[in-house]
Write a protein that holds these residues in place. Sequence first.
Motif, short mmCIF file in Angstrom:
data_model
loop_
_atom_site.label_atom_id
_atom_site.label_comp_id
_atom_site.label_asym_id
_atom_site.label_seq_id
_atom_site.Cartn_x
_atom_site.Cartn_y
_atom_site.Cartn_z
N GLU A 107 0.86 -1.19 0.00
CA GLU A 107 0.00 0.00 0.00
C GLU A 107 0.89 1.24 0.00
OE1 GLU A 107 -2.48 2.60 -0.26
OE2 GLU A 107 -3.63 0.78 0.22
N ASP A 108 0.67 2.14 -0.95
CA ASP A 108 1.50 3.33 -1.04
C ASP A 108 0.96 4.52 -0.24
OD1 ASP A 108 -0.57 3.46 -3.02
OD2 ASP A 108 0.49 5.12 -3.98
N ASP A 109 -0.30 4.49 0.13
CA ASP A 109 -0.91 5.60 0.86
C ASP A 109 -0.63 5.44 2.36
OD1 ASP A 109 -3.38 6.71 2.46
OD2 ASP A 109 -3.28 7.84 0.57
N THR A 144 -9.67 2.11 -4.52
CA THR A 144 -10.67 3.18 -4.46
C THR A 144 -11.62 3.07 -5.64
OG1 THR A 144 -9.14 4.65 -5.62
CG2 THR A 144 -9.20 4.80 -3.21
N ASP A 161 -1.83 6.99 4.99
CA ASP A 161 -3.04 6.92 5.82
C ASP A 161 -3.65 5.52 5.79
OD1 ASP A 161 -2.83 9.59 6.59
OD2 ASP A 161 -4.07 10.28 4.92
N ASP A 162 -3.70 4.91 4.61
CA ASP A 162 -4.25 3.56 4.49
C ASP A 162 -3.33 2.54 5.17
OD1 ASP A 162 -6.50 4.45 3.20
OD2 ASP A 162 -5.80 3.92 1.19
N SER A 170 5.65 -0.30 0.28
CA SER A 170 5.00 0.87 -0.31
C SER A 170 4.70 0.78 -1.80
CB SER A 170 5.85 2.11 -0.04
OG SER A 170 7.14 1.95 -0.61
N ASP A 223 -2.94 -2.96 -2.67
CA ASP A 223 -3.63 -1.79 -3.21
C ASP A 223 -3.62 -1.97 -4.73
OD1 ASP A 223 -4.73 0.76 -3.61
OD2 ASP A 223 -2.78 1.75 -3.47
#
Length: 142
Positions: A17-19, A98, A21-22, A43, A67
């Motif tokens: 996951e690169d975000d 998303t 916050d996530d 990441s 992600d």
Amino acid sequence: MTTPYEPGQVLRILIAEDDIDDQEILGETLDKLHPAAEVVMVSNGLKAVKNLEASSDDALPNLMILDYNMPELNGEQVLEALSGHPRYNRIYKVVLSTSSSPYYKSACLALGAHGYHTKPTSFIEFEELISALLEACTNHQF
């Protein structure tokens, strides 16, 4: 057939996951629901593939959360890279995105993902999703 996670066995989870916050919400949720799990966070998709290639068969994750939209390799490309290697078949692979694109979902499922989910918008929804993924991983037969 056996399950990849049995009581007393360490549950290993790889999250790509690169975000930030996530990453944080996934980490906090997993810590709350399964504090003994060994969680590795990377990441991008290329780092996920390299992590798997460097792992012994006994150290492969039981659950991989990808992600869809990441730099280097996206979730679909990671699945494609793993699809030709039987040693990765026992990993329960899930894509979070998303996007609710039917194309992305069908492509990921065709490449071996066990699920494709739109990212939840609240902590409670994240908790429910992660709880369901942990249960599915526990019951996964290979």
